[in-house]
Each structure stands twice: as C-alpha cells, then as structure tokens.
Enzyme design. Structure first.
Site, short mmCIF file in Angstrom:
data_model
loop_
_atom_site.label_atom_id
_atom_site.label_comp_id
_atom_site.label_asym_id
_atom_site.label_seq_id
_atom_site.Cartn_x
_atom_site.Cartn_y
_atom_site.Cartn_z
N GLU A 258 0.83 -1.21 0.00
CA GLU A 258 0.00 0.00 0.00
C GLU A 258 0.87 1.27 0.00
OE1 GLU A 258 -2.12 0.49 3.71
OE2 GLU A 258 -3.54 1.92 2.86
N LYS B 135 -9.43 3.13 -2.16
CA LYS B 135 -9.70 2.53 -0.84
C LYS B 135 -11.02 3.07 -0.28
CE LYS B 135 -7.18 1.84 3.55
NZ LYS B 135 -6.00 2.31 4.32
N CYS C 150 -5.63 -2.81 2.77
CA CYS C 150 -5.36 -2.77 4.21
C CYS C 150 -6.63 -2.82 5.08
CB CYS C 150 -4.48 -1.54 4.49
SG CYS C 150 -3.41 -1.77 5.93
#
Ligand code: AKG
Length: 262
Positions: free
Chosen positions: A43, A112, A147
């Site tokens: 990431e 995200k 994540c």
C-alpha cells in the site's frame, strides 16, 4: 500461476527512492530461473504514510506510477498488482490501487473505500465510493482491497460472489494489530474459499511499527507462506487454482447460503 510478493521497507516522503527500490526488486525477482507471472506491491508505496505531506507529494491521476509500472510490466513481461499510491483527482487525494497487465494495460484501479480512523486517514484522504470489482489476469478472476478494507467481510464476500479466485491485499498494517492481520486473512480465505495473497511493509514510521508478515493463504485456510516481521524479503509461490472449485465442492457454502434471509 507464479507469484512474487514484495515485502520491503519504504523511504517515507521520497517517491524517487521508492521507485528505485521497486525497480531493483522487480529486476531481482524477474532474473530468477522460474519467472513469476504476477508481482504484488504494498500500500502507498511511493510516499509511504506521510499523510500531512501528501498535498505536495501525491501524484495527479497516477501520472507517474502508471507509466512506471507499464514500463516494467512490458519490459519484464509480468503482471503487477501494483499496490496503491496517493492519487490526486476530483479535488481530493485518494488511496488508489492499480493493476497493470504484462501488455502494459491499466486493467483496474480501485480507491480505498474504508479510511482508517486510528491513523487519522479521513483528515487527509477521500474515501472511494465504489465496491472493489472483479478483474481478470490470464483468464483468472481476481480482486484487490487495501489494508483496513480487510476488516469488512462484505467487500471480500461481494468479490467472491462475482467469482473471484484470488483476493489480493495491499497493506501497511501495523505490528500492534498483527493478530488481526493474520486471523482476518485466514478467515476471509475460509469463508470465501479463495486464495488470499498479501503484501505488507516492514520498518517504522512516525512511531508506528509495521507488521511485515506478508502472506499467502489457500482456500482451505492453510497459510502456505508468511514472511517475517522485520526482514525485507520476497515470497515466491505458485498457486494451484483448481483448489478453489475443489474446496467449494467439498464444503458447499455458496450453495448453502441463504441469500433469501440476508
Ligand atoms: O485495520 C488496521 O488495524 C490497520 C489498517 C491500516 O493500517 C491501513 O488501512 O492502512
């Protein structure tokens, strides 16, 4: 399908140094006798977690990272699950994952969706407005999440329902919550009966120590590979994709699901 997963330490706020790290790593793993088909990066790997500096450091609409990965993908004839980068667009900064094929095509990009309150991400980033979608590489259905997204089983389940066989997680997951990192990957693999492949970073930034332990979990929930907590290393592994239909036949949860109830 052969994988190489990158577990590295990043240089915070210095994209040039990080491009160099990734270029050297790519060259090293692609020089192996058994050349991988797919490389996986972590990431926010260009800038790392320098959130207050992203106004200056974020790139505009993937204008640097996309051509960088396109060049490496075509040069080495390899697909990239290209981690994610700080990406300025539409008046905000997004944490955007990108997938580039060996032909140099941008196959998929994903913003995200879940921002991390514990790292104060909502103060610096915009959240994505769509679910992560399925994409294909070499005819295999795949997904990517970023994540904190790992904590939301709905996202992984929606991808499984679209036929995903491999879920990738690109991360900078902290050491303090290693228990969750490992357990949730195994849980996502078992409940969705697909492979989970993750790339995490090592090192410390701003008092946050990262967990490393990039992983590969099979559709039965076996951890096939796990990197160490604090060493830069690569996981190289071949996935046996016929395990996915086999496990789904042996324990047919997708047939038993009560979608009429939920
Ligand atoms: O959920 C967690 O504990 C860590 C999440 C995270 O570090 C991230 O999304 O960058």
């Amino acid at each position: 399908m052969k994988y190489a997963i990158c577990q590295t330490k990043l240089v915070p706020g210095q994209p040039e140094a990080n491009y160099q790290i990734i270029e050297q790593w790519t060259h090293a793993v692609m020089s192996a006798e058994q050349r991988p088909d797919i490389l996986v990066l972590p990431e926010m790997w260009t800038t790392a977690y320098t959130l207050p500096d992203l106004e200056q450091k974020a790139e505009h609409r993937l204008e640097i990272t996309l051509p960088f990965l396109q060049r490496l993908a075509t040069q080495y004839d390899v697909h990239f699950i290209g981690g994610s980068v700080a990406n300025k667009k539409d008046g905000g900064i997004y944490n955007t994952a990108l997938v580039v094929s060996r032909q140099g095509k941008l196959v998929y990009e994903y913003d995200k969706a879940h921002l991390v309150p514990m790292l104060n991400e909502p103060a610096f980033l915009q959240e994505g407005e769509s679910l992560s979608q399925v994409f294909e590489l070499d005819g295999v259905k795949m997904g990517v999440i970023i994540c904190y997204d790992l904590r939301f089983p709905e996202l992984a389940r929606s991808l499984a329902l679209e036929g995903v066989q491999v879920l990738h997680i690109v991360a900078e997951w902290p050491e303090a919550r290693t228990l969750h990192w490992q357990a949730l990957q195994v849980a996502r693999a078992i409940e969705n009966q697909f492979y989970v492949v993750s790339s995490n970073v090592i090192g410390t930034h701003d008092g946050v120590e990262f967990a490393g332990r990039s992983m590969v979990v099979d559709p039965w929930g076996n951890t096939l590979a796990m990197a160490s907590q604090d060493i830069e290393e690569s996981i190289t592994i071949s996935l046996k994709l016929d395990q996915v239909p086999q496990v789904r036949q042996d324990v047919p949860v997708f047939k038993s699901r009560r979608s009429d109830l939920y």
